[in-house]
Design a protein around this motif. Structure first.
Motif, mmCIF file in Angstrom:
data_model
loop_
_atom_site.group_PDB
_atom_site.id
_atom_site.type_symbol
_atom_site.label_atom_id
_atom_site.label_comp_id
_atom_site.label_asym_id
_atom_site.label_seq_id
_atom_site.Cartn_x
_atom_site.Cartn_y
_atom_site.Cartn_z
ATOM 1 N N UNK A 37 0.830 -1.204 0.000
ATOM 2 C CA UNK A 37 0.000 0.000 0.000
ATOM 3 C C UNK A 37 0.865 1.256 0.000
ATOM 4 N N UNK A 38 2.092 1.149 -0.462
ATOM 5 C CA UNK A 38 3.000 2.297 -0.406
ATOM 6 C C UNK A 38 3.643 2.563 -1.754
ATOM 7 N N UNK A 39 2.859 2.485 -2.823
ATOM 8 C CA UNK A 39 3.460 2.621 -4.154
ATOM 9 C C UNK A 39 3.368 4.046 -4.685
ATOM 10 N N UNK A 40 2.191 4.639 -4.623
ATOM 11 C CA UNK A 40 2.066 6.001 -5.176
ATOM 12 C C UNK A 40 2.712 6.991 -4.207
ATOM 13 N N UNK A 41 2.904 8.222 -4.708
ATOM 14 C CA UNK A 41 3.537 9.239 -3.868
ATOM 15 C C UNK A 41 2.674 9.529 -2.645
ATOM 16 N N UNK A 354 13.871 12.173 3.639
ATOM 17 C CA UNK A 354 13.774 11.623 2.285
ATOM 18 C C UNK A 354 12.687 12.351 1.491
ATOM 19 N N UNK A 355 11.571 12.665 2.134
ATOM 20 C CA UNK A 355 10.490 13.375 1.453
ATOM 21 C C UNK A 355 10.937 14.773 1.049
ATOM 22 N N UNK A 356 11.638 15.443 1.955
ATOM 23 C CA UNK A 356 12.149 16.775 1.635
ATOM 24 C C UNK A 356 13.043 16.704 0.406
ATOM 25 N N UNK A 357 13.927 15.719 0.370
ATOM 26 C CA UNK A 357 14.818 15.613 -0.776
ATOM 27 C C UNK A 357 14.013 15.325 -2.055
ATOM 28 N N UNK A 358 13.168 14.291 -2.021
ATOM 29 C CA UNK A 358 12.519 13.852 -3.256
ATOM 30 C C UNK A 358 11.442 14.833 -3.722
ATOM 31 N N UNK A 359 10.627 15.328 -2.791
ATOM 32 C CA UNK A 359 9.505 16.181 -3.191
ATOM 33 C C UNK A 359 9.935 17.633 -3.392
ATOM 34 N N UNK A 360 10.679 18.173 -2.443
ATOM 35 C CA UNK A 360 11.045 19.591 -2.550
ATOM 36 C C UNK A 360 12.209 19.811 -3.509
ATOM 37 N N UNK A 361 13.277 19.022 -3.337
ATOM 38 C CA UNK A 361 14.465 19.295 -4.149
ATOM 39 C C UNK A 361 14.401 18.608 -5.506
ATOM 40 N N UNK A 372 7.607 12.438 -12.936
ATOM 41 C CA UNK A 372 6.394 11.682 -12.649
ATOM 42 C C UNK A 372 6.409 11.262 -11.178
ATOM 43 N N UNK A 373 5.245 10.800 -10.731
ATOM 44 C CA UNK A 373 5.142 10.329 -9.346
ATOM 45 C C UNK A 373 6.092 9.174 -9.082
ATOM 46 N N UNK A 374 6.185 8.268 -10.071
ATOM 47 C CA UNK A 374 7.066 7.110 -9.903
ATOM 48 C C UNK A 374 8.506 7.542 -9.704
ATOM 49 N N UNK A 375 8.942 8.516 -10.518
ATOM 50 C CA UNK A 375 10.298 9.050 -10.364
ATOM 51 C C UNK A 375 10.498 9.549 -8.948
ATOM 52 N N UNK A 376 9.469 10.270 -8.469
ATOM 53 C CA UNK A 376 9.588 10.918 -7.170
ATOM 54 C C UNK A 376 9.712 9.872 -6.061
ATOM 55 N N UNK A 377 8.879 8.841 -6.149
ATOM 56 C CA UNK A 377 8.928 7.803 -5.112
ATOM 57 C C UNK A 377 10.257 7.047 -5.178
ATOM 58 N N UNK A 378 10.732 6.796 -6.415
ATOM 59 C CA UNK A 378 12.020 6.120 -6.558
ATOM 60 C C UNK A 378 13.118 6.938 -5.881
ATOM 61 N N UNK A 380 12.710 9.130 -3.513
ATOM 62 C CA UNK A 380 12.496 9.139 -2.058
ATOM 63 C C UNK A 380 13.090 7.876 -1.444
ATOM 64 N N UNK A 381 12.960 6.748 -2.153
ATOM 65 C CA UNK A 381 13.500 5.497 -1.621
ATOM 66 C C UNK A 381 15.024 5.523 -1.609
ATOM 67 N N UNK A 382 15.588 6.060 -2.701
ATOM 68 C CA UNK A 382 17.050 6.175 -2.723
ATOM 69 C C UNK A 382 17.525 7.085 -1.593
ATOM 70 N N UNK A 383 16.794 8.182 -1.426
ATOM 71 C CA UNK A 383 17.184 9.128 -0.375
ATOM 72 C C UNK A 383 17.069 8.475 1.006
ATOM 73 N N UNK A 384 16.089 7.585 1.170
ATOM 74 C CA UNK A 384 15.933 6.897 2.460
ATOM 75 C C UNK A 384 17.173 6.077 2.784
ATOM 76 N N UNK A 385 17.636 5.319 1.770
ATOM 77 C CA UNK A 385 18.824 4.501 1.994
ATOM 78 C C UNK A 385 20.028 5.393 2.272
ATOM 79 N N UNK A 386 20.185 6.445 1.447
ATOM 80 C CA UNK A 386 21.332 7.334 1.622
ATOM 81 C C UNK A 386 21.309 7.974 3.012
ATOM 82 N N UNK A 387 20.134 8.440 3.407
ATOM 83 C CA UNK A 387 20.016 9.113 4.695
ATOM 84 C C UNK A 387 20.258 8.137 5.848
#
Lengths: 519, 149
Positions: A37-41, A354-361, A372-378, A380-387
């Protein structure tokens, strides 16, 4: 009685490790459920806006009640008595203020981050960059403080090596956020809040049983042993300017913490947002009342000498009390809850970062709103791992360092860089892009700059370079940096007005107050 | 003239980020006023906003007063809180707990007020906006999210 007491704290405790694994296994199960249940932005960042007001109230409380406030405040009360309560009150009073000023406009105007609100009628890119800096700085300092705290706590509690503890926290937290997004994070917060409040309630029950269920009796026993001074304010608030400055940071900083603000987007509407602050405030109040009693319980039933013998700051007070009142089994449970608490708080912070990075930046600055939303979520996930990796690295790098100032600094930045811009964008028609950037930049720079020059860092961390006294005399910079951020926002808006943004204010107001068109 | 509508633009609001539907391309496309909207009744709307900030700023001021008052007593007249009140307690303890209770109570008052008064006013204004719309418009869609204030 307490002096003959020997504790098992610090030895690997099979029970607590068992409880902890149970918690991790269960929450990872929840994460697995949430993953689908966590696929879309909107699902990843905001749990599909499906969280109810009460659930979000619990989750907000879970986000806010850190291990530092549970163990730290109980310890402060155990060693200093009444002064611990002053500390708790400071952390509580920001909540009503957040509700009155920020909660509903934030929910109605934004989408995933508070920068959505500031950027609503202003120019996207400068605002997003500035707001992301404020957010990421707040998250980073808060996160470092939590990671270092978690390493030391777990080391003290289980005898586990510091680095292992930090690694475990990092790995589990990444799993929650990466796979389960906001939905898993929300449920981790809820479970942790219930466990923490439940465990603390049971402990208070055990304590009060010794005193005929009369808190007054407990206070009397404490005063009989350590003198009347433990029941009255001591030296915590001696310099009024210091107290005022810290008070401002706590009061307005709560309304500028990105991981807290982000939670308002998980509920369906402004009415639920408002309700969730009500529940959160009640739960946090109850929690601080519990920690106060736990502190006095530890002072009286364990003894100040024993508490400070285990840890000078008193951080083990609640755990020692758990062992004295409920035996090894209860100690194991409370220690596991404390560990779970750390996990939940760092998960919330990482998701916010991660949200700040993916959505804002990424989406609004690098891709200029064209992703696209998919790009954004991808992203956000990368940023989660990095963070997460960064948090572990910083946690290890700062091992043994004095990071106590970082929570105060995170609140100061939140109060000075995030809160003024947010409030002005909601309330002031003539607020302009230039004004907002000036406000955020001034608030962030002053908060960081002044704290480096303050006794908190200059003396306690840097040990007075060149033998100089601290150039800035307040321990927390908010008294200067917060009004300065408001002034800079006003000046910038007057110098570079933005007629376009002024025109859009009427439309913003309709959405803000009527919820028309809210996400 | 008061009910100039732009159905497409307003419908978009429910699904798109603010920045996309505020693209400059939208104005200048016609002589319509910028971001033409179903306008709320001016007087009602102004009263709503006034009442909202009247209540929330009063409550904020109360909270600030109580908290910073407490801090100032701690800084300058600590002895007041050291005064014993029966049962072996000092005045500081009931005062401290009192502030915690008041902080929660203030949020309760706000929720009570908003549920009782604000939400209803919002509903009335939004209904007024809808009835001012031209027939054939997708009211349900444009007003999505409106019913809950």
């Amino acid at each position: 009685m307490a002096s003959e007491f020997t504790s098992t704290i610090g030895q690997p405790n099979a029970l607590s490790i068992g409880f902890f694994f149970l918690f991790v296994a269960f929450t990872l199960g929840v994460t697995w459920w949430a993953a689908r249940r966590s696929r879309s932005a909107a699902e990843f960042y905001a749990a599909g806006r499906s969280v109810t007001g009460f659930q979000n109230g619990l989750a907000l409380a879970g986000d806010y009640m850190s291990a530092a406030s549970f163990l730290g405040i109980a310890g402060l009360v155990a060693l200093k008595g009444y002064d611990g309560l002053i500390y708790s009150i400071g952390f509580l009073v920001g909540w009503p203020v957040m509700m009155f000023l920020i909660a509903e406009p934030l929910r109605n105007l934004g989408k995933y981050t508070f920068a959505d609100v500031v950027a609503y009628r202003l120019r996207q890119r400068p605002i997003r960059v500035a707001a992301a800096c404020g957010s990421l700085m707040t998250v980073a300092f808060y996160l470092i403080a939590q990671m270092v705290g978690s390493g030391s706590l777990v080391h003290l509690m289980f005898g586990l090596p510091y680095e292992t503890a930090v690694l475990v926290v990092g790995a589990v937290m990444i799993a929650y956020v990466l796979f389960g997004g906001m939905l898993a994070t929300t449920w981790v917060q809820i479970i942790k809040a219930v466990l923490l409040l439940g465990g603390a309630s049971v402990m208070v029950f055990f304590v009060l049983r010794h005193f005929g269920f009369s808190p007054a009796e407990l206070f009397r026993a404490s005063a009989a042993r350590y003198g009347d001074k433990v029941l009255a304010p001591g030296g915590l608030v001696s310099n009024p300017w210091d107290a005022l400055s810290l008070g401002m940071a706590l009061m307005f900083g709560t309304a500028g913490l990105p991981h807290i603000l982000m939670r308002f987007y998980t509920v369906p509407d402004a009415k639920a947002a408002r309700k969730s602050v009500f529940y959160a405030t009640g739960l946090i109040s109850y929690f601080y009342v519990l920690t106060f009693i736990i502190g006095f319980g530890a002072m009286t039933l364990v003894g100040q000498e024993v508490v400070s013998g285990f840890d000078k700051g008193g951080n083990m007070a609640a755990l020692l009390l758990a062992e004295v009142t409920g035996g090894t089994m209860f100690l194991g449970f409370i220690a596991a809850v404390a560990f779970a608490t750390i996990l939940a708080v760092v998960a919330g912070l990482t998701l916010a970062g991660a949200t700040t990075y993916a959505h804002d930046l990424y989406a609004n600055v690098f891709r200029r709103g064209q992703s696209t939303e998919d790009d954004e979520v991808r992203m956000a996930k990368r940023a989660t791992v990095a963070l997460g990796v960064l948090a572990v690295a910083l946690g290890i790098a700062f091992k043994g360092q004095n990071v106590a100032f970082m929570v105060g600094l995170a609140f100061a930045i939140a109060a000075s860089a995030n809160f003024p811009a947010l409030l002005m964008s909601i309330l002031w028609k003539r607020f302009s892009t230039f004004g907002a950037v000036c406000s955020i930049a001034t608030g962030a720079t002053l908060a960081v700059g002044l704290i480096v020059l303050s006794p908190t860092v200059w003396v306690d961390v840097l040990h007075s370079p060149w033998g100089m006294a601290a150039p800035f005399m307040l321990k927390n910079p908010a008294l200067i940096s917060l009004p300065a951020a408001f002034a800079a926002g006003w000046l910038g808006s007057v110098l570079r007005p933005e007629p376009d943004a002024e025109q859009r204010y009427a439309e913003q107001k309709i959405r803000n107050y009527l919820g028309v068109g809210a996400e | 003239m008061a009910t100039i509508t732009e159905t497409a633009g307003t419908t978009d609001m429910t699904m798109e980020a603010p920045q996309t539907h505020m693209a400059p391309a939208q104005h200048g496309a016609s002589h319509l006023p910028h971001r033409a909207h179903h306008h709320p009744d001016e007087a009602q709307f102004a009263a709503l906003v006034r009442a909202r900030w009247g209540v929330s700023l009063t409550l904020t001021a109360l909270m600030l007063l109580i908290y910073f008052g407490f801090i100032m007593v701690l800084a300058f007249r600590r002895d007041l809180l050291q005064a014993p009140v029966g049962g072996g307690m000092t005045l500081g303890i009931p005062v401290g707990f009192g502030i915690i209770v008041i902080a929660s109570a203030l949020t309760g008052i706000y929720v009570w007020w908003a549920n009782r008064s604000y939400d209803g006013a919002v509903r009335r204004i939004v209904t007024g906006m809808q009835s001012g719309m031209q027939p054939g418009e997708k009211a349900g869609q444009t007003m999505k999210g409106a019913h809950h204030g």
